[in-house]
Write a protein that holds these residues in place. Structure first.
Motif, mmCIF file in Angstrom:
data_model
loop_
_atom_site.group_PDB
_atom_site.id
_atom_site.type_symbol
_atom_site.label_atom_id
_atom_site.label_comp_id
_atom_site.label_asym_id
_atom_site.label_seq_id
_atom_site.Cartn_x
_atom_site.Cartn_y
_atom_site.Cartn_z
ATOM 1 N N THR A 106 -52.306 11.982 -48.674
ATOM 2 C CA THR A 106 -51.832 11.817 -50.043
ATOM 3 C C THR A 106 -50.848 12.930 -50.380
ATOM 4 O OG1 THR A 106 -53.584 13.185 -50.983
ATOM 5 C CG2 THR A 106 -54.055 10.820 -50.703
ATOM 6 N N ALA A 107 -50.160 12.765 -51.501
ATOM 7 C CA ALA A 107 -49.175 13.764 -51.918
ATOM 8 C C ALA A 107 -49.845 15.108 -52.189
ATOM 9 C CB ALA A 107 -48.433 13.280 -53.156
ATOM 10 N N ASP A 108 -51.036 15.097 -52.783
ATOM 11 C CA ASP A 108 -51.737 16.354 -53.057
ATOM 12 C C ASP A 108 -52.131 17.067 -51.768
ATOM 13 O OD1 ASP A 108 -51.540 16.045 -55.802
ATOM 14 O OD2 ASP A 108 -53.453 14.972 -55.940
ATOM 15 N N GLU A 109 -52.587 16.302 -50.784
ATOM 16 C CA GLU A 109 -52.941 16.900 -49.495
ATOM 17 C C GLU A 109 -51.706 17.488 -48.823
ATOM 18 O OE1 GLU A 109 -56.704 14.123 -48.080
ATOM 19 O OE2 GLU A 109 -54.657 13.505 -47.592
ATOM 20 N N LEU A 110 -50.584 16.792 -48.940
ATOM 21 C CA LEU A 110 -49.346 17.284 -48.336
ATOM 22 C C LEU A 110 -48.868 18.558 -49.019
ATOM 23 C CD1 LEU A 110 -47.378 13.973 -47.756
ATOM 24 C CD2 LEU A 110 -48.472 15.411 -46.046
ATOM 25 N N LYS A 111 -49.000 18.618 -50.330
ATOM 26 C CA LYS A 111 -48.583 19.827 -51.047
ATOM 27 C C LYS A 111 -49.439 21.017 -50.650
ATOM 28 C CE LYS A 111 -46.617 17.367 -54.947
ATOM 29 N NZ LYS A 111 -46.754 16.993 -56.348
ATOM 30 N N GLN A 112 -50.745 20.788 -50.483
ATOM 31 C CA GLN A 112 -51.631 21.872 -50.055
ATOM 32 C C GLN A 112 -51.297 22.313 -48.628
ATOM 33 O OE1 GLN A 112 -53.791 23.676 -51.837
ATOM 34 N NE2 GLN A 112 -53.938 24.927 -50.002
ATOM 35 N N ARG A 149 -41.890 25.829 -38.761
ATOM 36 C CA ARG A 149 -40.675 25.482 -39.503
ATOM 37 C C ARG A 149 -40.434 23.976 -39.486
ATOM 38 N NH1 ARG A 149 -37.101 28.474 -36.757
ATOM 39 N NH2 ARG A 149 -36.149 26.712 -35.706
ATOM 40 N N ARG A 150 -40.640 23.354 -38.357
ATOM 41 C CA ARG A 150 -40.441 21.905 -38.249
ATOM 42 C C ARG A 150 -41.522 21.127 -38.996
ATOM 43 N NH1 ARG A 150 -37.694 20.514 -32.469
ATOM 44 N NH2 ARG A 150 -35.907 21.866 -32.797
ATOM 45 N N ASP A 151 -42.762 21.630 -38.983
ATOM 46 C CA ASP A 151 -43.822 20.978 -39.741
ATOM 47 C C ASP A 151 -43.531 21.025 -41.236
ATOM 48 O OD1 ASP A 151 -45.230 20.282 -37.477
ATOM 49 O OD2 ASP A 151 -46.666 21.941 -37.619
ATOM 50 N N ILE A 152 -43.002 22.141 -41.707
ATOM 51 C CA ILE A 152 -42.625 22.266 -43.119
ATOM 52 C C ILE A 152 -41.551 21.242 -43.464
ATOM 53 C CG2 ILE A 152 -41.449 23.757 -44.791
ATOM 54 C CD1 ILE A 152 -42.967 26.127 -43.501
ATOM 55 N N ALA A 153 -40.551 21.133 -42.621
ATOM 56 C CA ALA A 153 -39.475 20.171 -42.860
ATOM 57 C C ALA A 153 -40.009 18.742 -42.837
ATOM 58 C CB ALA A 153 -38.382 20.347 -41.820
ATOM 59 N N ARG A 154 -40.915 18.466 -41.921
ATOM 60 C CA ARG A 154 -41.496 17.124 -41.807
ATOM 61 C C ARG A 154 -42.269 16.770 -43.074
ATOM 62 N NH1 ARG A 154 -43.872 17.986 -37.158
ATOM 63 N NH2 ARG A 154 -42.035 17.341 -36.012
ATOM 64 N N ILE A 155 -43.062 17.701 -43.578
ATOM 65 C CA ILE A 155 -43.850 17.444 -44.784
ATOM 66 C C ILE A 155 -42.936 17.262 -45.986
ATOM 67 C CG2 ILE A 155 -45.443 18.522 -46.420
ATOM 68 C CD1 ILE A 155 -46.969 19.603 -44.011
ATOM 69 N N LYS A 156 -41.909 18.090 -46.100
ATOM 70 C CA LYS A 156 -40.970 17.947 -47.217
ATOM 71 C C LYS A 156 -40.270 16.590 -47.175
ATOM 72 C CE LYS A 156 -39.773 22.698 -48.347
ATOM 73 N NZ LYS A 156 -38.663 23.666 -48.425
ATOM 74 N N THR A 157 -39.924 16.133 -45.985
ATOM 75 C CA THR A 157 -39.264 14.837 -45.844
ATOM 76 C C THR A 157 -40.186 13.703 -46.284
ATOM 77 O OG1 THR A 157 -37.945 15.670 -44.008
ATOM 78 C CG2 THR A 157 -38.158 13.273 -44.201
ATOM 79 N N ILE A 158 -41.435 13.738 -45.850
ATOM 80 C CA ILE A 158 -42.389 12.686 -46.208
ATOM 81 C C ILE A 158 -42.674 12.711 -47.706
ATOM 82 C CG2 ILE A 158 -44.691 11.755 -45.795
ATOM 83 C CD1 ILE A 158 -42.815 11.530 -43.376
ATOM 84 N N LEU A 159 -42.801 13.918 -48.288
ATOM 85 C CA LEU A 159 -43.011 14.018 -49.734
ATOM 86 C C LEU A 159 -41.841 13.413 -50.494
ATOM 87 C CD1 LEU A 159 -44.572 17.563 -50.235
ATOM 88 C CD2 LEU A 159 -45.573 15.381 -50.904
ATOM 89 N N ARG A 160 -40.636 13.662 -50.027
ATOM 90 C CA ARG A 160 -39.438 13.107 -50.663
ATOM 91 C C ARG A 160 -39.432 11.583 -50.549
ATOM 92 N NH1 ARG A 160 -35.904 12.652 -54.430
ATOM 93 N NH2 ARG A 160 -33.826 12.075 -53.738
#
Length: 65
Positions: free
Chosen positions: A10-16, A47-58
């Protein structure tokens, strides 16, 4: 972590998860500056995991509009 694992959260899990990865990234940068970093590949992976999560959140935010 791959994109399919990220998409089921979920979005909340991704933000955490994003907050946790940012903290880890800070710690890794600190270790590298003090020359105590053992696993140098982890910096790139985080760094790549951060980018991946930001992309999915977007993607989720655009799909929700």
């Amino acid at each position: 972590m791959n994109a399919s694992e990220v998409r089921v959260k979920t979005a909340d899990e991704l933000k955490q998860e994003l907050v946790d990865l940012k903290k880890e990234q800070f710690n890794l940068r600190f270790q590298r500056a003090t020359q105590q970093l053992e696993n140098t590949a982890r910096v790139r992976q985080v760094r790549r995991d951060i980018a991946r999560i930001k992309t999915i959140l977007r993607e989720k935010s655009v799909a929700g509009q």
